[in-house]
Design an enzyme around this catalytic site. Structure first.
Site, PDB file in Angstrom:
ATOM      1  N   HIS A 166      52.661  19.619  45.451  1.00  0.00           N
ATOM      2  CA  HIS A 166      51.232  19.024  45.587  1.00  0.00           C
ATOM      3  C   HIS A 166      50.302  19.239  44.247  1.00  0.00           C
ATOM      4  O   HIS A 166      50.598  20.138  43.467  1.00  0.00           O
ATOM      5  CB  HIS A 166      50.258  20.014  46.761  1.00  0.00           C
TER       6      HIS A 166
ATOM      7  N   HIS B 248      57.293  11.475  53.440  1.00  0.00           N
ATOM      8  CA  HIS B 248      57.487  12.542  54.271  1.00  0.00           C
ATOM      9  C   HIS B 248      56.766  11.695  55.643  1.00  0.00           C
ATOM     10  O   HIS B 248      55.537  11.012  55.534  1.00  0.00           O
ATOM     11  CB  HIS B 248      56.172  13.295  53.992  1.00  0.00           C
TER      12      HIS B 248
ATOM     13  N   HIS C 126      49.017  17.301  60.647  1.00  0.00           N
ATOM     14  CA  HIS C 126      50.245  16.764  60.884  1.00  0.00           C
ATOM     15  C   HIS C 126      50.148  16.547  62.677  1.00  0.00           C
ATOM     16  O   HIS C 126      50.097  17.716  63.283  1.00  0.00           O
ATOM     17  CB  HIS C 126      51.466  17.148  60.672  1.00  0.00           C
TER      18      HIS C 126
ATOM     19  N   ASP D 237      44.375  16.303  56.856  1.00  0.00           N
ATOM     20  CA  ASP D 237      45.699  16.872  56.693  1.00  0.00           C
ATOM     21  C   ASP D 237      46.289  17.750  57.945  1.00  0.00           C
ATOM     22  O   ASP D 237      46.483  18.758  57.742  1.00  0.00           O
ATOM     23  CB  ASP D 237      45.950  17.566  55.278  1.00  0.00           C
TER      24      ASP D 237
ATOM     25  N   HIS E 296      60.852  21.999  48.383  1.00  0.00           N
ATOM     26  CA  HIS E 296      59.345  21.778  48.310  1.00  0.00           C
ATOM     27  C   HIS E 296      58.759  23.154  47.755  1.00  0.00           C
ATOM     28  O   HIS E 296      58.933  24.168  47.939  1.00  0.00           O
ATOM     29  CB  HIS E 296      58.777  21.813  49.614  1.00  0.00           C
TER      30      HIS E 296
ATOM     31  N   GLU F 274      57.802  16.341  58.838  1.00  0.00           N
ATOM     32  CA  GLU F 274      56.934  17.405  58.665  1.00  0.00           C
ATOM     33  C   GLU F 274      56.001  17.796  59.749  1.00  0.00           C
ATOM     34  O   GLU F 274      54.784  17.816  59.780  1.00  0.00           O
ATOM     35  CB  GLU F 274      56.315  17.685  57.352  1.00  0.00           C
TER      36      GLU F 274
ATOM     37  N   ASP G  40      53.426  10.658  51.541  1.00  0.00           N
ATOM     38  CA  ASP G  40      53.297  11.512  52.974  1.00  0.00           C
ATOM     39  C   ASP G  40      52.651  10.517  53.807  1.00  0.00           C
ATOM     40  O   ASP G  40      51.072  10.057  53.658  1.00  0.00           O
ATOM     41  CB  ASP G  40      52.684  12.826  52.604  1.00  0.00           C
TER      42      ASP G  40
ATOM     43  N   TYR H 271      53.191  26.336  48.697  1.00  0.00           N
ATOM     44  CA  TYR H 271      51.769  25.995  48.865  1.00  0.00           C
ATOM     45  C   TYR H 271      50.614  26.596  47.924  1.00  0.00           C
ATOM     46  O   TYR H 271      49.673  25.997  47.418  1.00  0.00           O
ATOM     47  CB  TYR H 271      51.049  26.069  50.213  1.00  0.00           C
TER      48      TYR H 271
ATOM     49  N   ARG I  81      53.872  30.737  50.775  1.00  0.00           N
ATOM     50  CA  ARG I  81      52.794  31.353  50.274  1.00  0.00           C
ATOM     51  C   ARG I  81      52.956  31.991  48.947  1.00  0.00           C
ATOM     52  O   ARG I  81      52.006  32.757  48.397  1.00  0.00           O
ATOM     53  CB  ARG I  81      52.284  32.371  51.142  1.00  0.00           C
TER      54      ARG I  81
ATOM     55  N   GLU J  60      53.184  14.690  45.245  1.00  0.00           N
ATOM     56  CA  GLU J  60      53.207  14.331  46.795  1.00  0.00           C
ATOM     57  C   GLU J  60      51.778  13.476  46.811  1.00  0.00           C
ATOM     58  O   GLU J  60      50.677  14.115  46.300  1.00  0.00           O
ATOM     59  CB  GLU J  60      53.188  15.572  47.656  1.00  0.00           C
TER      60      GLU J  60
ATOM     61  N   HIS K  19      49.359  11.969  55.140  1.00  0.00           N
ATOM     62  CA  HIS K  19      48.083  12.054  54.020  1.00  0.00           C
ATOM     63  C   HIS K  19      47.647  10.970  53.608  1.00  0.00           C
ATOM     64  O   HIS K  19      46.319  10.891  53.368  1.00  0.00           O
ATOM     65  CB  HIS K  19      49.062  12.658  52.836  1.00  0.00           C
TER      66      HIS K  19
HETATM   67 ZN    ZN Z   1      50.349  17.789  55.162  1.00  0.00          ZN
HETATM   68 FE    FE Z   2      54.023  16.257  53.107  1.00  0.00          FE
HETATM   69 FE    FE Z   3      53.780  18.837  51.182  1.00  0.00          FE
END
Ligand code: ZN
Ligand code: FE
Ligand code: FE
Length: 282
Positions: free
Chosen positions: A110, A214, A229, A227, A70, A259, A179, A73, A40, A145, A182
């Protein structure tokens, strides 16, 4: 030559690098992914050189490679607000500086949400971030990604990813992380037409830019732009299609990161399931 399936999961980085290496081995993994800092946002912990040194020796001994950091987000490269774009620039530059301690690996992010400014503006802003943060001397490849297209996300089509890369000056330092959840949610039919999707990726982006996968199932039908998973084999993509992904003659050489919504025991089970589905070259 197909030699081995390189696969791992997304691990917690709170106990440091050596602990991640050990957790990966305990899961039967030979790669892993992790957040560079609190997902975050916020300040990153200072790295411990001794931990890094111990990890590098451990990774070599246990043949762990192609680890993927990564970005948080909260980092939105194409935010409308100046302050948020500054945060994205400073975060990526700082992450890349820290990742020089583990050279030769990947940093995945992202491409962001254009929040109403339009995809074209999003593409320009994302490329501007990369042109700010990438340095000619760096030893980390930055991976864009592929996104599902929820909300105002960019990177939902191969064309948008290609348009970002086209605007980057140091193209050698940029790649793509595909991904599976995605691209399925974005509309690419990897269940019935995997070969066509890979051919399209090659035509539009170029397979030399594809560096990591991913590997996720999806809770939702194709083109849902959601999105969410799912565990391997428990979603709309399914075990057979994901087995085809890991055995695809081009994709099989890439690192695969799970993931999926799992604890470490669940990840170990998925890794062993996928290893059992791996077909060595005849
Ligand atoms: Zn995702
Ligand atoms: Fe991903
Ligand atoms: Fe990601």
């Amino acid at each position: 030559m197909k030699e081995q399936l390189r696969i791992g999961s997304h691990l917690s980085s709170s106990a440091g690098y050596l602990a991640m290496g050990q957790a990966a081995v305990a899961q039967g993994a030979d790669t892993f992914a992790f957040f560079t800092r609190n997902p975050r946002g916020g300040k990153a912990k200072e790295l411990n050189p001794k931990d890094i040194e111990d990890f590098l020796a451990f990774a070599k001994k246990n043949r762990i490679a192609h680890i993927i950091a990564h970005a948080p987000y909260t980092m939105n490269p194409c935010a409308a607000k100046d302050t948020l774009r500054t945060f994205a620039r400073e975060t990526m530059a700082d992450d890349l500086r820290r990742l020089e301690m583990t050279p030769g690996n990947y940093y995945n992010f992202h491409p962001g949400s254009h929040v109403g400014q339009g995809a074209q503006t999003g593409i320009e802003l994302c490329a501007a971030l990369l042109n700010y943060a990438l340095k000619p001397t760096q030893h980390t490849t930055v991976l864009i990604e592929t996104m599902s297209g929820k909300g105002t996300e960019i990177g939902k089509t191969f064309q948008e990813i290609a348009a970002i890369i086209e605007r980057v000056e140091l193209k050698d330092h940029v790649g793509v992380c595909l991904d599976t959840c995605h691209i399925w949610d974005a509309g690419y039919d990897i269940v019935s037409h995997l070969d066509d999707v890979i051919a399209e990726f090659n035509d539009i982006i170029g397979l030399d830019h594809l560096k990591a996968i991913h590997l996720n199932d999806s809770l939702n039908p194709r083109s849902s732009k959601k999105d969410r998973h799912a565990c391997i084999g428990e979603g709309a993509i399914g075990l057979d299609a994901l087995t085809a992904v890991i055995n695809h003659p081009i994709l099989c050489r890439l690192p695969f990161i799970l993931e999926t919504p799992n604890d470490s025991e669940g990840y170990a089970k998925e890794i062993s399931l996928l290893r059992s589905r791996w077909k060595p070259e005849k």
